[in-house]
Design a protein around this motif. Structure first.
Motif: not given
Length: 390
Positions: A24-30
């Motif tokens: 239930x969250x946004x995820x950022x991937x590097x």
């Protein structure tokens, strides 16, 4: 076509942000490339909004560029414990115990579970504001110092990019217990209590010579010159303290002070009695022994001195002995001399302070010569009646 389907797919090597319904969250991937085995290397951050995630990605990029290996699970407690175990090497036990106690009861108790990467300047500000409602300024300074030094310790090990605790201002905190001094009548009653005991002599040296309690406890007989060469007044060499490696508080604290005549006679009798007592117990005695040591010859602790000092005050008629501490004997020394008209510049030399440039210049020349002003004044203040009746 939906907004989600319009979103451009991130290209190779680009960062991506997506919604993870399971969290239930946004995820950022590097993306950091691939392992030799061909497995993709990615670092992830998460947040409630895309804006929050983008900010975290920017911070993570800065960390990666700086070679920082921050861990999302590394907590303030771990950082503080690491500093306590590695950053206090060589400090005396008392200092380590004090820092450990303050760290445990305030920093770790309040912030220990917070992840280091999540700590913000606003968070530290709020914490300090809350602590200022119950702690004195000196305690506030210590707990902020512990937090700052713990984060700096983590910075040096590439565990965090910046020290947010360096960005905050210290609140005032509560006023500490005000120091006070004995009135002349009180001082006279104190000097007549428990005569012949070590604590009586301890009080007499502190009150009549103006030595810090941390300088009296490690005092040895080879620094007490009761029968010096002709032309030199009996004196005490204040050259050591209980501080690390035995240094005095400051360079100017290293001084040589004459003693009032009555104190010299009392110390001489006490020295003989101590020697007899030690020998009767089968213990050796020498000039290197502590003047105010225990029966077995060990240095007394601050707590032992404080407890016996308050017993003496009770016998001297004080209503609330627990409201006094041994360090206030030094305050009394200054106040009594000032009330007697001794110039402040001379008092500053006696207690090892530098209140003016002139005092500094004079004191630098007084490392070896015996400073007699205090002893002469104390003889006049406390013992003139005895002298006039002879």
């Amino acid at each position: 076509m939906s907004e989600e389907s319009k979103r451009r797919k991130a290209g190779n090597g680009e960062d991506s942000i997506y919604w993870d319904s399971s969290k239930n969250r946004y995820v950022g991937a590097i993306s950091l490339g691939y392992t030799p085995a061909g497995k993709r290397i990615r670092v992830k951050v998460s947040g409630k909004t895309k804006t929050e995630v983008r900010a975290k990605i920017r911070e993570k990029r800065k960390e990666l560029a700086a070679g920082i290996k921050s861990s999302a699970s590394y907590t303030i407690e771990q950082a503080v414990q690491a500093w306590l175990s590695q950053g206090l090497k060589g400090r005396d036990k008392g200092t380590v115990d004090t820092y450990t106690s303050m760290a445990t009861h305030h920093v770790i108790a309040d912030l220990g579970k917070v992840r280091l990467v999540d700590l913000t300047a606003d968070g530290v500000d709020c914490w300090l504001d809350e602590k200022s409602m119950s702690l004195a300024k000196s305690s506030m300074e210590m707990i902020l110092s512990i937090l700052r030094r713990s984060i700096t310790h983590a910075q040096r090990r590439d565990l965090v990019l910046r020290n947010v605790a360096e960005l905050v201002e210290l609140p005032e905190g509560q006023s500490g217990r005000p120091s006070k001094s004995l009135r002349l009548e009180q001082a006279k009653s104190v000097l007549t209590a428990r005569q012949g005991t070590w604590v009586h002599l301890y009080v007499a040296v502190s009150l009549l010579v103006g030595i810090r309690t941390e300088e009296v406890r490690p005092l040895t007989w080879d620094r007490v010159h009761l029968d010096p060469p002709s032309g030199t007044a009996p004196h005490i060499e204040v050259w050591r303290s209980v501080r690390r490696r035995g240094e005095t508080k400051t360079v100017k604290s290293r001084r040589t002070l004459a003693m009032p005549k009555q104190l010299v006679e009392t110390l001489r009798a006490y020295q003989k009695a101590q020697q007899v007592r030690r020998e009767s117990l089968g213990l050796s005695w020498g000039d290197g022994d502590f003047v105010f040591g225990t029966s077995s010859g060990e240095q007394r602790t601050a707590e032992n001195v404080r407890r016996n000092f308050r017993v003496l005050l009770g016998e001297a008629g004080f209503i609330e002995p627990k409201q006094w501490t041994p360090r206030e004997l030094r305050h009394s020394f200054v106040s009594i001399l000032s009330d007697h008209g001794v110039p402040l510049e001379k008092i500053a030399r006696l207690v090892g302070h530098s209140s003016s440039q002139t005092t500094e210049a004079v004191y630098r020349k007084q490392i070896r010569p015996v400073i007699t002003d205090g002893a002469e004044a104390m003889d006049e203040i406390f013992f003139r009646d005895e002298g006039s009746s002879e």
